[in-house]
Design an enzyme around this catalytic site. Structure first.
Site, PDB file in Angstrom:
ATOM      1  N   ASP A  64      -9.854   2.949   2.311  1.00 41.78           N
ATOM      2  CA  ASP A  64      -9.948   2.326   3.643  1.00 41.78           C
ATOM      3  C   ASP A  64     -10.672   3.244   4.633  1.00 41.78           C
ATOM      4  OD1 ASP A  64      -8.681  -0.016   2.944  1.00 41.78           O
ATOM      5  OD2 ASP A  64      -6.694   0.663   3.554  1.00 41.78           O
ATOM      6  N   LYS A  78       0.799  -1.234   0.000  1.00 40.02           N
ATOM      7  CA  LYS A  78       0.000   0.000   0.000  1.00 40.02           C
ATOM      8  C   LYS A  78       0.836   1.292   0.000  1.00 40.02           C
ATOM      9  CE  LYS A  78      -4.185  -1.768   2.147  1.00 40.02           C
ATOM     10  NZ  LYS A  78      -5.172  -1.594   3.215  1.00 40.02           N
ATOM     11  N   THR A  88       5.174   0.487  19.255  1.00 44.67           N
ATOM     12  CA  THR A  88       6.351   1.320  18.976  1.00 44.67           C
ATOM     13  C   THR A  88       5.926   2.786  19.085  1.00 44.67           C
ATOM     14  OG1 THR A  88       7.024  -0.373  17.406  1.00 44.67           O
ATOM     15  CG2 THR A  88       8.215   1.716  17.303  1.00 44.67           C
ATOM     16  N   GLY A 128     -14.784  -6.505  11.500  1.00 43.19           N
ATOM     17  CA  GLY A 128     -13.922  -5.985  10.437  1.00 43.19           C
ATOM     18  C   GLY A 128     -14.443  -6.237   9.032  1.00 43.19           C
TER      19      GLY A 128
END
Ligand code: ATR
Length: 267
Positions: free
Chosen positions: A107, A65, A156, A246
């Site tokens: 999306d 992507k 992260t 989802g």
């Protein structure tokens, strides 16, 4: 015959061919087929040089992507802001021009529509988002655009900070994620992602503990779609939360993509 398809790696368990076949028949489109293009990152350039000229439009998924953007002539502004493209189409500015390759991101539309069909109003609500990859960036864009207050937690920290720098949202340390009081919680990490429908055991994980949900009457939305009721959603439902699976996001992003690639195609 127009060729459409999915560019990803791996593509084996993709649901896109079924979705597209259903829409081709619903819209009475007979001169089109949908193929799977399983392309590893090292072969991406070759794919764009040799195969892409014969393809009308493409759905793009993991892991391409972000990297596909270098092969496009134009990227839609929203896709630029999100930093990821999941839809590629040849366009023509005028009949005599050579076709240009353009990319979009649908999306975020999938996220918006899945919330909307579940009657979840995000305006003024605090939304806790887990993850800071391409999927999370589309979620954050859809939420901010619709007036939500977004708090993001990612394993992260630097990646969460980078999302917060691009969009107006707050960051919480991953270890403190369960202390946030939110109205809506979205899992945009790959935690709970199963590689096949039967692959429950090793992937039956959630980004939060079961205790997180205690007596919380909130909305839980998981972008992971292969197991509809992931552990994240099962734990949430058990505590009375309203759950959004989802597959709804997948369906809506695909429908928006189908409209760009097939319905409004001008090449
Ligand atoms: P996508 O395009 O679907 O967003 P991605 O960019 O690979 O995919 O992002 C995956 C996300 O899931 C990341 O936020 C990742 O966290 P890191 O940024 O720390 O890598 C998150 N993720 C994956 N495995 C995880 C795990 N075991 N625990 C917590 N977060 C995880």
């Amino acid at each position: 015959m127009k060729i459409f398809g999915l560019l990803a790696h791996p593509v084996a368990h993709s649901l896109s061919p079924d979705l597209y076949r259903g829409w081709f028949s619903e819209y009475g489109i007979q001169d089109a087929k949908f193929e799977l293009f399983d392309v590893v990152p090292e072969e991406l350039e070759d794919f764009f040089q040799k195969k892409m000229p014969k393809i009308t439009g493409l759905a793009v998924s993991i892991p391409h992507k972000e990297t596909v953007m270098q092969y496009l002539d134009e990227v839609d502004d929203v896709a630029k802001k999100i930093g990821a493209v999941n839809t590629i189409q040849w366009i023509k500015k005028s009949p005599l021009d050579r076709p240009l390759l353009k990319g979009w991101n649908t999306d975020w539309i999938g996220v918006r529509e899945a919330l909307c069909e579940a009657n979840v109003e995000v305006r003024g609500q605090r939304v806790l988002v887990f993850g800071a990859g391409g999927a999370a960036r589309a979620v954050v864009y859809a939420l901010i655009e619709n007036g939500a207050e977004v708090v993001i937690a990612n394993r992260t920290l630097e990646k969460a900070e980078s999302v917060a720098a691009d969009f107006r949202c707050f960051v919480v340390h991953w270890d403190d994620r369960e202390t946030v009081q939110a109205d809506i919680v979205v899992n945009a990490t790959s935690v709970g992602l199963a590689h096949s429908k039967n692959d429950r055991s090793s992937h039956d994980e959630s980004p939060v503990s079961e205790n997180f949900w205690d007596a919380k009457k909130i909305v839980a939305f998981d972008l992971v779609y292969r197991l509809k009721m992931t552990k994240f959603l099962r734990d949430a439902a058990a505590s009375g939360a309203h759950v959004i699976t989802g597959d709804r996001m997948l369906w809506h992003q695909g429908k928006a993509q189908f409209e760009i690639l097939v319905i409004s195609s001008d090449v």
